[in-house]
Motif scaffolding. Structure first.
Motif, PDB file in Angstrom:
ATOM      1  N   ARG A   1       0.836  -1.209   0.000  1.00 19.70           N
ATOM      2  CA  ARG A   1       0.000   0.000   0.000  1.00 19.70           C
ATOM      3  C   ARG A   1       0.871   1.259   0.000  1.00 19.70           C
ATOM      4  O   ARG A   1       0.595   2.219  -0.737  1.00 19.70           O
ATOM      5  CB  ARG A   1      -0.925   0.007   1.217  1.00 19.70           C
ATOM      6  CG  ARG A   1      -1.795   1.255   1.322  1.00 19.70           C
ATOM      7  CD  ARG A   1      -2.692   1.200   2.546  1.00 19.70           C
ATOM      8  NE  ARG A   1      -3.680   0.159   2.409  1.00 19.70           N
ATOM      9  CZ  ARG A   1      -4.842   0.315   1.795  1.00 19.70           C
ATOM     10  NH1 ARG A   1      -5.158   1.487   1.262  1.00 19.70           N
ATOM     11  NH2 ARG A   1      -5.701  -0.678   1.715  1.00 19.70           N
ATOM     12  N   GLU A   2       1.927   1.258   0.820  1.00 18.04           N
ATOM     13  CA  GLU A   2       2.811   2.424   0.885  1.00 18.04           C
ATOM     14  C   GLU A   2       3.540   2.649  -0.432  1.00 18.04           C
ATOM     15  O   GLU A   2       3.730   3.801  -0.857  1.00 18.04           O
ATOM     16  CB  GLU A   2       3.810   2.242   2.029  1.00 18.04           C
ATOM     17  CG  GLU A   2       3.178   2.353   3.407  1.00 18.04           C
ATOM     18  CD  GLU A   2       4.094   1.898   4.525  1.00 18.04           C
ATOM     19  OE1 GLU A   2       3.821   2.224   5.691  1.00 18.04           O
ATOM     20  OE2 GLU A   2       5.094   1.191   4.240  1.00 18.04           O
TER      21      GLU A   2
ATOM     22  N   LYS B   1       2.435   1.777  -3.441  1.00 13.89           N
ATOM     23  CA  LYS B   1       1.448   2.281  -4.411  1.00 13.89           C
ATOM     24  C   LYS B   1       1.138   3.762  -4.185  1.00 13.89           C
ATOM     25  O   LYS B   1       0.844   4.492  -5.130  1.00 13.89           O
ATOM     26  CB  LYS B   1       0.160   1.461  -4.332  1.00 13.89           C
ATOM     27  CG  LYS B   1       0.272   0.077  -4.943  1.00 13.89           C
ATOM     28  CD  LYS B   1      -1.078  -0.561  -5.160  1.00 13.89           C
ATOM     29  CE  LYS B   1      -1.771  -0.919  -3.878  1.00 13.89           C
ATOM     30  NZ  LYS B   1      -3.066  -1.639  -4.131  1.00 13.89           N
ATOM     31  N   GLN B   2       1.202   4.207  -2.919  1.00 10.32           N
ATOM     32  CA  GLN B   2       0.870   5.590  -2.601  1.00 10.32           C
ATOM     33  C   GLN B   2       2.093   6.499  -2.546  1.00 10.32           C
ATOM     34  O   GLN B   2       1.976   7.684  -2.228  1.00 10.32           O
ATOM     35  CB  GLN B   2       0.130   5.635  -1.264  1.00 10.32           C
ATOM     36  CG  GLN B   2      -1.218   4.932  -1.287  1.00 10.32           C
ATOM     37  CD  GLN B   2      -1.903   4.903   0.063  1.00 10.32           C
ATOM     38  OE1 GLN B   2      -1.287   5.185   1.100  1.00 10.32           O
ATOM     39  NE2 GLN B   2      -3.194   4.582   0.068  1.00 10.32           N
TER      40      GLN B   2
ATOM     41  N   GLN C   1       5.061   9.020  -3.169  1.00 13.24           N
ATOM     42  CA  GLN C   1       5.214  10.251  -3.946  1.00 13.24           C
ATOM     43  C   GLN C   1       6.620  10.374  -4.529  1.00 13.24           C
ATOM     44  O   GLN C   1       6.927  11.380  -5.189  1.00 13.24           O
ATOM     45  CB  GLN C   1       4.914  11.461  -3.049  1.00 13.24           C
ATOM     46  CG  GLN C   1       3.492  11.487  -2.520  1.00 13.24           C
ATOM     47  CD  GLN C   1       2.455  11.426  -3.635  1.00 13.24           C
ATOM     48  OE1 GLN C   1       2.464  12.262  -4.544  1.00 13.24           O
ATOM     49  NE2 GLN C   1       1.557  10.444  -3.578  1.00 13.24           N
TER      50      GLN C   1
END
Length: 276
Positions: A252-253, A255-256, A258
């Motif tokens: 999840r991290e 995919k998110q 920046q």
């Protein structure tokens, strides 16, 4: 080194003589810590100050484009390569320094290569039981039981008598995994396990690895450029680029993230992930 490669790199982690009895029931995951690792091939700086921690028992993927040093890092973990500087610790014990005969350093590991590295002259069962027979770990009856057990774990029950020429690419990968599992490794490593596999077979392989996680306690480290595969099976993921670790996190991290390098890799290799 060649002997290790041809047998699928099934070995004791710090000892190659196997002078002590092998207890196949004494299995646990190991923690891995990479500190300041550097590797040059000639003038090319392949690994650049790598720092990484992999927790005992987790499934950890190292992702990134080709040529970023992923497989080279994997080879350092199993001592097929020696760093120019830095150290790797297994359960806080250094693998490139210290007393190599210290029994507390003895961990079993196995590696599944991209090519599967099966013997064409042997049957499926003979490939899976090769290490057990070569090292005379247990009696023949028990070896046959282990072969059946491991093939069942990877969804190949009753295929002991097949030749490797009769196997699909995905089946060869699963036989290679069964062979690696035969020694009940504390650490199992995969180098590009989905290479040359179609999407359906890749999904089957991913589910095989996930199923194994339910029944084994070992630490699993996977090098892959297949982001979908990594996101599906990993507890955590490290992204490599240009010989360095640019980010570590849960699926999840990642995919998110920046980080522009991570975002570029995600949106280039995985269509439709944007906005998830």
């Amino acid at each position: 080194m060649f002997a290790k490669l041809k047998h699928g790199l099934s070995a004791s982690f710090f000892h190659s003589d196997h002078s002590r009895p092998v207890d196949l029931h004494d299995t646990r995951g190991v923690g891995i810590r990479v500190v300041g690792l550097n590797k040059y091939f000639g003038s090319t700086h392949v690994l650049k100050d790598i720092n990484l921690e992999i927790k005992a028992g987790e499934t950890f993927c190292i992702i990134g484009p080709s040529g970023t040093g992923k497989s080279v890092l994997l080879k350092h973990i199993v001592k097929l390569e020696t760093p120019d500087s830095g150290e790797i610790y297994i359960d806080d014990l250094p693998i490139f320094s210290g007393d190599p005969h210290d029994s507390s350093r003895d961990y079993r590991y196995s590696m599944v290569f991209q090519s599967s590295a099966l013997f064409n002259s042997l049957t499926v069962g003979e490939n899976v039981g090769l290490w057990l027979r070569e090292k005379r770990v247990c009696k023949e009856q028990r070896i046959r039981e282990i072969i059946r057990e491991k093939l069942e774990m990877v969804g190949l029950s009753g295929r002991e008598g097949l030749r490797t020429s009769e196997l699909s690419g995905g089946m060869k990968k699963r036989v290679a995994i069964a062979r690696s599992l035969a020694m009940n490794p504390d650490l199992i490593l995969y180098d590009e396990p989905t290479a040359e596999l179609d999407p359906v077979t890749t999904d089957e392989l991913a589910n095989t690895i996930l199923k194994l996680k339910e029944t084994t306690r070992n630490t699993t480290v996977i090098v892959t450029h297949d982001l979908n595969f990594a996101l599906y099976i990993s507890d955590r993921i490290a992204m490599m680029s240009g010989g360095t670790i640019v980010e570590v996190g849960t699926p999840r991290e990642i995919k998110q993230s920046q980080n522009p390098v991570v975002r570029s890799f995600i949106y280039t290799t995985t269509k439709g992930i944007r906005g998830d």
